[in-house]
Design a protein around this motif. Structure first.
Motif, PDB file in Angstrom:
ATOM      1  N   ASP A 143      -5.764   5.971 -11.838  1.00  0.00           N
ATOM      2  CA  ASP A 143      -7.005   6.144 -11.058  1.00  0.00           C
ATOM      3  C   ASP A 143      -6.767   5.561  -9.670  1.00  0.00           C
ATOM      4  O   ASP A 143      -6.862   4.346  -9.484  1.00  0.00           O
ATOM      5  CB  ASP A 143      -8.168   5.436 -11.752  1.00  0.00           C
ATOM      6  N   PHE A 144      -6.448   6.406  -8.732  1.00  0.00           N
ATOM      7  CA  PHE A 144      -6.177   5.889  -7.385  1.00  0.00           C
ATOM      8  C   PHE A 144      -7.067   6.585  -6.353  1.00  0.00           C
ATOM      9  O   PHE A 144      -7.467   7.733  -6.521  1.00  0.00           O
ATOM     10  CB  PHE A 144      -4.697   6.063  -7.007  1.00  0.00           C
ATOM     11  N   GLN A 145      -7.339   5.863  -5.317  1.00  0.00           N
ATOM     12  CA  GLN A 145      -8.108   6.380  -4.185  1.00  0.00           C
ATOM     13  C   GLN A 145      -7.222   6.282  -2.956  1.00  0.00           C
ATOM     14  O   GLN A 145      -6.719   5.199  -2.639  1.00  0.00           O
ATOM     15  CB  GLN A 145      -9.387   5.543  -3.992  1.00  0.00           C
ATOM     16  N   LEU A 146      -6.996   7.395  -2.274  1.00  0.00           N
ATOM     17  CA  LEU A 146      -6.139   7.365  -1.085  1.00  0.00           C
ATOM     18  C   LEU A 146      -6.769   6.491  -0.010  1.00  0.00           C
ATOM     19  O   LEU A 146      -7.983   6.538   0.217  1.00  0.00           O
ATOM     20  CB  LEU A 146      -5.925   8.780  -0.542  1.00  0.00           C
ATOM     21  N   ASN A 147      -5.926   5.682   0.646  1.00  0.00           N
ATOM     22  CA  ASN A 147      -6.442   4.903   1.782  1.00  0.00           C
ATOM     23  C   ASN A 147      -6.459   5.775   3.032  1.00  0.00           C
ATOM     24  O   ASN A 147      -6.045   6.942   3.013  1.00  0.00           O
ATOM     25  CB  ASN A 147      -5.630   3.609   1.976  1.00  0.00           C
ATOM     26  N   SER A 148      -6.910   5.224   4.131  1.00  0.00           N
ATOM     27  CA  SER A 148      -7.100   6.027   5.353  1.00  0.00           C
ATOM     28  C   SER A 148      -5.783   6.594   5.876  1.00  0.00           C
ATOM     29  O   SER A 148      -5.729   7.731   6.362  1.00  0.00           O
ATOM     30  CB  SER A 148      -7.776   5.184   6.437  1.00  0.00           C
ATOM     31  N   HIS A 182       1.685   9.543  -4.250  1.00  0.00           N
ATOM     32  CA  HIS A 182       0.299  10.016  -4.342  1.00  0.00           C
ATOM     33  C   HIS A 182       0.027  11.110  -3.308  1.00  0.00           C
ATOM     34  O   HIS A 182      -0.670  12.097  -3.600  1.00  0.00           O
ATOM     35  CB  HIS A 182      -0.672   8.846  -4.116  1.00  0.00           C
ATOM     36  N   GLN A 201      -3.079   7.336   4.058  1.00  0.00           N
ATOM     37  CA  GLN A 201      -2.679   8.413   3.147  1.00  0.00           C
ATOM     38  C   GLN A 201      -3.504   9.676   3.396  1.00  0.00           C
ATOM     39  O   GLN A 201      -2.976  10.785   3.401  1.00  0.00           O
ATOM     40  CB  GLN A 201      -2.838   7.962   1.695  1.00  0.00           C
ATOM     41  N   GLU A 202      -4.817   9.501   3.587  1.00  0.00           N
ATOM     42  CA  GLU A 202      -5.697  10.652   3.831  1.00  0.00           C
ATOM     43  C   GLU A 202      -5.313  11.376   5.115  1.00  0.00           C
ATOM     44  O   GLU A 202      -5.302  12.606   5.173  1.00  0.00           O
ATOM     45  CB  GLU A 202      -7.152  10.187   3.896  1.00  0.00           C
ATOM     46  N   VAL A 239      -0.254   0.144  -0.943  1.00  0.00           N
ATOM     47  CA  VAL A 239      -1.540   0.497  -1.545  1.00  0.00           C
ATOM     48  C   VAL A 239      -2.194  -0.750  -2.115  1.00  0.00           C
ATOM     49  O   VAL A 239      -1.512  -1.703  -2.527  1.00  0.00           O
ATOM     50  CB  VAL A 239      -1.368   1.572  -2.640  1.00  0.00           C
ATOM     51  N   ASP A 240      -3.518  -0.749  -2.153  1.00  0.00           N
ATOM     52  CA  ASP A 240      -4.309  -1.892  -2.646  1.00  0.00           C
ATOM     53  C   ASP A 240      -4.031  -3.168  -1.854  1.00  0.00           C
ATOM     54  O   ASP A 240      -4.293  -4.277  -2.340  1.00  0.00           O
ATOM     55  CB  ASP A 240      -4.039  -2.147  -4.141  1.00  0.00           C
ATOM     56  N   GLU A 286      -1.071  15.089  -4.207  1.00  0.00           N
ATOM     57  CA  GLU A 286      -2.274  15.716  -3.650  1.00  0.00           C
ATOM     58  C   GLU A 286      -1.916  16.924  -2.779  1.00  0.00           C
ATOM     59  O   GLU A 286      -2.634  17.926  -2.763  1.00  0.00           O
ATOM     60  CB  GLU A 286      -3.077  14.691  -2.841  1.00  0.00           C
TER      61      GLU A 286
END
Length: 859
Positions: free
Chosen positions: A286-291, A324, A293-294, A474-475, A328
Motif C-alpha cells: 500500500d504505497f502513495q506516490l510522493n510529489s 513504484h 514520484q508523481e 520514500v516515507d 504506475e
C-alpha cells in the motif's frame, strides 16, 4: 504466377544475404520474417527471409525447399533494429538474428552416415581404400547409422566430410539429412473435460459399480468420486492430478476410457516459472506516490500518450521508489493498449522484481532469462509473440521480446555493465539497443538508476534525455550513515599490539615465548565492523556483507621465493576454493590440486593470500558461531532457483547475515537490513581501466543503499587500503553530483566518453607472434587515416593470455567535436577492415579479429 525471389540471412558470420527463387507452390506461404529451409553448399540449412522481390540480376539461383512458419516470427520494429545492430556493431545480420531469436530457432538438422554394403572386410580386401576410409567403414560397421559430427568426434579425422563423400560416390555408404524437427515445441498433458453431461454419466456409472461390487471396483469408485468432487468452476482436470487425488493408477483411467465413461483429451501446458508472493519480497504494497514520484510519472505518461520517441533518465537515490514509478507508468501504458519491456541487469534480481510486477499487474507479466528451461523460454517467447502477455521482464536478451505495439521500455539500473554482451557476437549494449528499439516503434524509454553512467547523465545534462529526479527516500526514511575504515591503520595498530604482546611474553619467560611462537594474523574484518555486526545480531536486524571476490583466496604464494601458482591457459593466478580443496581458474575453468611444496624452491610454507567470500565466511563463523549465515556467489547459485531460495531465506529472517559478491549490491530491498559492510572496496578501484573510479563509486553507493530502507536507521562500514581515493570521498556523503563533476572533467581532459567514441579491436590466437603481426598490420592500415581518428596500440591486453589464446588490443578513439554522429569512425573502420581482409594477415584463419563497439571494459 510471376517469378518470386527472397533474400535470406543465415546464422553465420557471413556479411551478406543470399538470394533464392521461390517455387510456385510456396509463394503464398513465404513472408518476410518466416524461417525457410534452403540448400547451402552440400547441405540444407535454416535461414530467415528478410526481403521479398520480383526481379534480380543474379543468375542460376537455387530454390528454397520449404517454409517452416505459418506467420512471421519477427515484428517490423525488430527487423529495423537488427539491421541497425548489424551495421553499428560490425557483425552479420544472421549473427544478430541468432541472438534476437530464441536459441535453436535457426538450428539446422544434422547429417547421418550409414553403410550400404553388408561385408565390409571383403570390400576392403578387394578395393584397398586409404587408411582413413577403412577406419570410417569399420566404425560404421560397429556403430550403425550415426550423425557425422559425432562420428568426426569419435574418429578424430579432420577431413571426414571429404572421405565420406568419396565413399558415397563409390556407393559404399549413404549420407542423409535429418528432416527438420522443431528444437522446442509446446507441451501437452492428458485431461478429462468436466461438464454436466459427463457428470451425469459418472453418477450413473458409480451407481452401476455399487450394484456390482464396490470393493471389486474400488479404484474406479475412488476415481469417479474424485471427479465428482472437482470444483464447479473447473472445466477440466489433468489425469496426473486426478490419479494423485484418487490414489489410482493409469490402468484404471484406460479401463474407464475403454468403457466410454471418460473421454481423454490433450491440453497445452504453459511452462511459466511460479513465484510465491511472500510479503517480505514484495516490499511496500500500500504505497502513495510522493510529489517527486508523481511529477516523474506525469511526464512519462504525457510522453507515452504522444506515441512518439523519447528518453527519460530517472535519477533517484537508493530507496526513492523508482520501481513504484515503473509500475504506475506500465499501468497507464496498458490502459492505452500498449505493451512494455522491463530490463534488469542480473538474473538474481529477476524473482524479486517479477513478484512485485505480477502482484500489481497480474498475469500479463512474463519473465525471460537464460536460467529458465528451454521449454519455459519457448512458452514465454510464444506468449509474447501471440500477444498473450503485455509485459516482459528479463536481463539483456529480453530487449528482443517479440511484443507488438510497444509503448514503454524500462532499463532498471541502467549503469550496469552486465547489459553489455562481451563474450560473444554481437557485442551489443542492451541499454543502447533498447533506446534504438524504442526509436523504431515510437515508444518511451525510462533509464533508471541511483548512480547513472557518466554517459547517460551527460546526455541528460545536455538535453538529449529528459532528466527526472527523486532526491529523497520514500516515507522520508534517512540515507544510511557511512564510515570509512582505513585498513592500513587497522593493520598497523594490530601489528603494534602483537609486537607488544610478544615483548611482554619474552620478559616473563623467554623459553616459553620461543616455544609458543605465534605468527601475526590479520583478518578481513575490522574491529569497527565486528562491533557493528555484534550489535545487529543482538537486535536481530539484518546484515549484508559485500566481498567482490569468490573462492577462499585469490592466489597461493610461497613466501620464501615468491612463486605463485598460475593457470596453464591464462595469464592469471589460480584461486583457491576451500569447498573442493583445489585451485581453479575463473576464466577457463582449469582445476589443479594444491602443491604440497613449492615447485620452485621446494619450501613447504605455501600460504593463502587475500580474501574471497569463502574465507570471509570461515572467519565470520569463528567470530560469531551462533550467527546464521548465507553466502551468495557464483558457487552457491549455480543450481536452478538458488538465487531465489537464498534471498527468500534471508528476507524471511531465516538468516542473520547475507555475504556475497556484487549480486548482493543491486536492487535488493529488505526492510530488516540496517547494516552493510564492504570487506574490501579496493577490488574495483585498482583495475587498469579509465572507468574504475566510476565503477567503484557505483558499486559502493548501490550496496550502501541496501541499508536503512525503513524506519530503522542504517549504517555502512567500508573497509579499504585506499582511504584517500576520490571516489570514496563522494560515496561518504552520498554526493553523485560532486562525483560526476570531477569525473566529467577527467574524461574531457583525456577525450574519453562521453567526449569521444571508442572501438576496441582485439586480435587473438594460439601463436603470439602471428597475433602480434596481424595486429601490427591492421594498425598500419588504420593509422593511414591520420588525424581523423586516434589509434592507440597495438598493446598486449591486461590479461595477455586467456583460454590458451594470446590477446593484443588496438583502441580507436573518435572525438565527437570532429565526428558528432560517429559516421566517420564507422566508415574508416569499415574501409580498414575490408583492406585488411585482403592481406595475407587478414586471411590468416588462426588469428581472429573481434570488433567491440563502445566497450565497457579494457581488460
Amino acid at each position: 504466377m510471376s517469378e518470386l525471389f527472397v533474400d535470406i540471412v543465415i546464422p553465420l558470420a557471413v556479411d551478406k544475404s543470399f538470394t533464392y527463387t521461390v517455387p510456385q507452390e510456396l509463394q503464398a506461404a513465404v513472408k518476410r520474417g518466416v524461417r525457410v529451409m534452403v540448400p547451402f553448399g552440400n547441405r540444407t540449412i535454416i535461414g530467415l527471409v528478410t526481403d521479398i522481390k520480383y526481379k534480380t540480376e543474379i543468375k542460376n539461383l537455387k530454390s528454397i525447399k520449404d517454409v517452416i512458419d505459418p506467420a512471421p516470427l519477427v515484428p517490423d520494429d525488430l527487423f529495423q533494429l537488427t539491421r541497425w545492430m548489424a551495421e553499428y556493431y560490425f557483425v552479420s545480420h544472421g549473427e544478430v538474428f541468432k541472438s534476437a531469436l530464441l536459441h535453436g530457432m535457426l538450428k539446422s538438422g544434422k547429417k547421418t552416415a550409414s553403410l550400404l554394403i553388408g561385408d565390409v572386410d571383403r570390400w576392403l580386401a578387394v578395393n584397398k581404400p586409404p587408411p582413413k576410409q577403412a577406419t570410417i567403414l569399420r566404425a560404421l560397421q560397429s556403430l550403425g547409422t550415426i550423425g557425422i559430427p559425432l562420428l568426426e568426434k569419435r574418429l578424430k579425422i579432420g577431413t571426414i566430410h571429404a572421405q565420406l563423400y568419396a565413399l558415397s560416390r563409390q556407393g559404399v555408404l549413404k549420407i542423409e539429412e535429418e528432416k527438420f524437427k522443431p528444437f522446442l515445441k509446446p507441451k501437452y498433458e492428458n485431461v478429462i473435460r468436466i461438464n454436466p453431461q459427463a457428470q451425469n454419466t459418472w453418477q450413473t456409472w458409480l451407481k452401476e459399480l455399487y450394484s456390482r461390487s464396490a470393493n471389486r471396483y474400488a479404484k474406479q469408485v475412488s476415481l469417479i468420486q474424485s471427479l465428482l468432487q472437482v470444483g464447479a468452476d473447473a472445466e477440466s482436470i489433468s489425469v496426473t492430478e486426478l490419479l494423485k487425488r484418487a490414489g489410482a493408477n493409469i490402468s484404471t483411467v484406460k479401463s474407464l476410457e475403454r468403457n466410454r465413461i471418460i473421454v481423454l483429451s490433450k491440453q497445452e501446458i504453459t511452462r511459466v516459472p511460479e513465484y510465491d508472493f511472500y510479503k517480505s519480497a514484495l516490499g511496500a504494497i500500500d504505497f502513495q506516490l510522493n510529489s517527486d514520484q508523481e511529477k516523474a510519472l506525469r511526464e512519462i505518461n504525457e510522453q507515452t500518450e504522444k506515441e512518439t520517441f523519447g528518453v527519460f533518465l530517472l535519477h533517484g537515490v537508493t530507496g526513492s521508489g523508482k520501481t513504484h514509478v515503473y509500475i504506475e507508468a506500465i499501468k497507464e501504458a496498458q490502459k492505452r493498449g500498449k505493451s512494455a519491456i522491463v530490463l534488469v541487469p542480473e538474473i538474481s534480481l529477476t524473482p524479486q522484481i517479477v513478484r512485485r510486477f505480477k502482484y500489481f499487474l497480474g498475469k500479463n507479466v512474463i519473465v525471460m532469462h537464460s536460467r529458465m528451461s528451454g521449454g519455459e523460454r519457448y512458452d514465454a517467447w510464444r506468449m509474447a509473440w501471440e500477444g498473450k502477455c503485455s509485459v516482459v521482464i528479463g536481463p539483456r536478451s529480453a530487449v528482443f521480446a517479440p511484443l507488438k505495439n510497444i509503448g514503454l521500455i524500462i532499463v532498471d539500473e541502467e549503469h550496469e555493465t552486465s547489459y553489455k554482451q562481451y563474450d560473444q557476437s554481437p557485442r551489443y549494449h542492451a541499454r543502447d539497443v533498447a533506446i534504438m528499439r524504442a526509436l523504431f516503434c515510437k515508444a518511451t524509454v525510462v533509464l533508471g538508476s541511483a548512480t547513472p553512467s557518466v554517459e547517460s547523465y551527460s546526455n541528460a545534462v545536455n538535453g538529449k534525455y529528459k532528466l527526472l529526479e527523486l532526491p529523497v527516500r520514500v516515507d522520508n526514511s534517512k540515507m544510511p550513515k557511512i564510515q570509512i575504515v582505513d585498513m592500513t591503520q587497522e593493520r598497523a595498530k594490530k601489528l603494534d599490539a602483537h609486537r607488544s604482546a610478544r615483548k611482554e611474553a619474552f620478559k616473563k619467560d623467554k623459553a616459553l615465548a620461543r616455544l609458543s611462537k605465534r605468527k601475526f594474523e590479520f583478518g578481513s574484518i575490522s574491529d569497527i565492523l565486528k562491533n557493528q555486526i555484534a550489535d545487529r545480531l543482538v537486535k536481530k536486524e539484518g546484515i549484508i556483507l559485500l566481498q567482490n571476490r569468490r573462492g577462499f583466496a585469490p592466489f597461493i604464494e610461497c613466501p620464501d621465493c615468491g612463486y605463485v601458482e598460475m593457470c596453464d591457459n591464462c595469464n592469471i593466478s589460480l584461486t583457491y576454493h576451500a569447498t573442493h580443496d583445489h585451485l581453479r581458474c575463473h576464466y577457463c575453468g582449469l582445476i589443479k590440486q594444491i602443491p604440497i611444496f613449492c615447485p620452485q624452491c621446494q619450501s613447504v610454507d605455501i600460504q593463502y593470500r587475500g580474501f574471497g567470500t569463502q574465507r570471509v565466511e570461515d572467519e565470520l563463523k569463528k567470530l560469531f558461531p551462533d550467527a546464521r549465515l548465507l553466502r551468495m556467489d557464483l558457487d552457491t547459485t549455480s543450481a536452478r532457483g538458488a538465487h531465489d531460495r537464498i534471498l527468500k531465506q534471508f528476507s524471511e529472517g531465516e538468516a542473520d547475515i547475507l555475504l556475497g559478491t556484487q549480486m548482493v549490491a543491486k536492487g535488493l530491498d529488505f526492510s530488516r537490513v540496517t547494516l552493510v559492510g564492504v570487506i574490501s572496496a579496493d577490488t574495483q578501484m585498482l583495475l587498469p581501466d579509465f572507468r574504475s573510479g566510476e565503477r567503484t563509486f557505483q558499486l559502493l553507493t548501490q550496496v550502501a543503499g541496501r541499508a536503512g530502507r525503513s524506519a530503522l536507521e542504517g549504517d555502512v562500514v567500508i573497509q579499504t587500503y585506499q582511504s584517500n581515493h576520490p571516489s570514496l570521498v563522494h560515496v561518504l556523503i552520498h554526493d553523485f553530483n560532486g562525483f560526476y563533476e570531477e569525473e566529467i572533467a577527467f574524461r574531457k581532459e583525456l577525450n574519453y566518453p562521453p567526449f569521444s567514441r571508442l572501438i576496441l579491436v582485439e586480435f587473438k590466437g594460439v601463436n603470439e607472434r602471428e597475433v602480434l603481426e596481424c595486429a601490427k598490420k591492421f594498425a598500419v592500415i588504420i593509422k593511414k587515416h591520420g588525424s581523423q581518428v586516434i589509434v592507440l596500440g597495438p598493446s598486449a591486453a591486461a590479461f595477455a593470455r586467456l583460454k590458451g589464446l594470446y590477446r593484443w588490443h588496438i583502441l580507436i578513439k573518435s572525438v565527437k567535436t570532429k565526428d558528432p554522429a560517429g559516421k566517420r569512425i564507422h566508415y574508416i573502420l569499415e574501409q580498414s577492415v575490408a583492406i585488411y581482409r585482403n592481406t595475407p594477415a587478414g586471411k590468416n584463419k588462426a588469428t581472429r579479429m573481434i570488433i567491440d563497439v563502445d566497450p565497457t571494459g579494457m581488460m
